[in-house]
Design an enzyme around this catalytic site. Sequence first.
Site, PDB file in Angstrom:
ATOM      1  N   ASN A  99     -18.218  -0.066  93.165  1.00 43.77           N
ATOM      2  CA  ASN A  99     -19.597  -0.508  93.418  1.00 43.77           C
ATOM      3  C   ASN A  99     -20.404  -0.209  92.169  1.00 43.77           C
ATOM      4  OD1 ASN A  99     -20.843   2.216  93.643  1.00 43.77           O
ATOM      5  ND2 ASN A  99     -19.469   2.362  95.403  1.00 43.77           N
ATOM      6  N   GLY A 116     -12.205   2.808 100.464  1.00 41.72           N
ATOM      7  CA  GLY A 116     -11.234   1.766 100.140  1.00 41.72           C
ATOM      8  C   GLY A 116     -10.402   2.058  98.906  1.00 41.72           C
ATOM      9  N   ASP A 134     -11.321   2.019  95.835  1.00 40.95           N
ATOM     10  CA  ASP A 134     -12.105   2.871  94.930  1.00 40.95           C
ATOM     11  C   ASP A 134     -11.844   4.350  95.245  1.00 40.95           C
ATOM     12  OD1 ASP A 134     -14.000   3.596  93.058  1.00 40.95           O
ATOM     13  OD2 ASP A 134     -15.736   2.943  94.224  1.00 40.95           O
TER      14      ASP A 134
END
Length: 185
Positions: free
Chosen positions: A31, A39, A41
Amino acid sequence: MVEKVVNNTKLVLKVGDITEENVDAIVNAANSTLMGGGGVDGAIHAKGGSKILEECKKIRQTQYPEGLPTGEAVITTGGNLPAKYVIHTVGPICNGEWNQTFEKLLYNAYYNSLKLAKDKGLKSVAFPFISAGAYRCPKEKAAQTALKAIKDFIQKENSLQEIRIVLFSQPDFDIFARLIDKEWV
Ligand code: AR6
């Protein structure tokens, strides 16, 4: 697993965990804050260790104080991951909708990640299914856009040996496998 060769670049589709891929760079569906999240990330930061976050913080301080714009890409170390580097990009937040703006932003996320890999002299890159999780882009459209960006890049910039798309589930793999013959002529 599906493999296609175009213009000397191999495209591989597979089911797997991207944090285990042994490539020059894996791409993170991040993000704009670059400070981690859930997730893929979350998995990348958890497995790659604190060096990745340290470099992300530096990038925020020096290059992107307001956050990484959607569709842009930056690169950090891979820390403890098998991959040498992580390319962080941000896909659009679709929330179930789709339009030309989302399409362009998602296209840019793939294309700019590949361009950065090329500029760094990398030879192999693995992508997750960007914006297909928490950001809820329609999967069929998101997969079409991913393949279009990758195909355009390979046809214009013939520098990478291998590009992998690593899907986290069999149904996601099936979407790409069905599309690839249509999109990959
Ligand atoms: N390996 C491969 N794919 C994975 C893995 C993994 N280890 N883990 C999840 N996926 P998402 P987004 C798949 O939500 O939609 C984060 O919180 C997952 O099944 O990770 O771009 C960020 O910080 C899905 O198909 O990314 C942002 O805030 C795909 O990766 C936001 O989520 C993408 O799902 C980004 O949302």
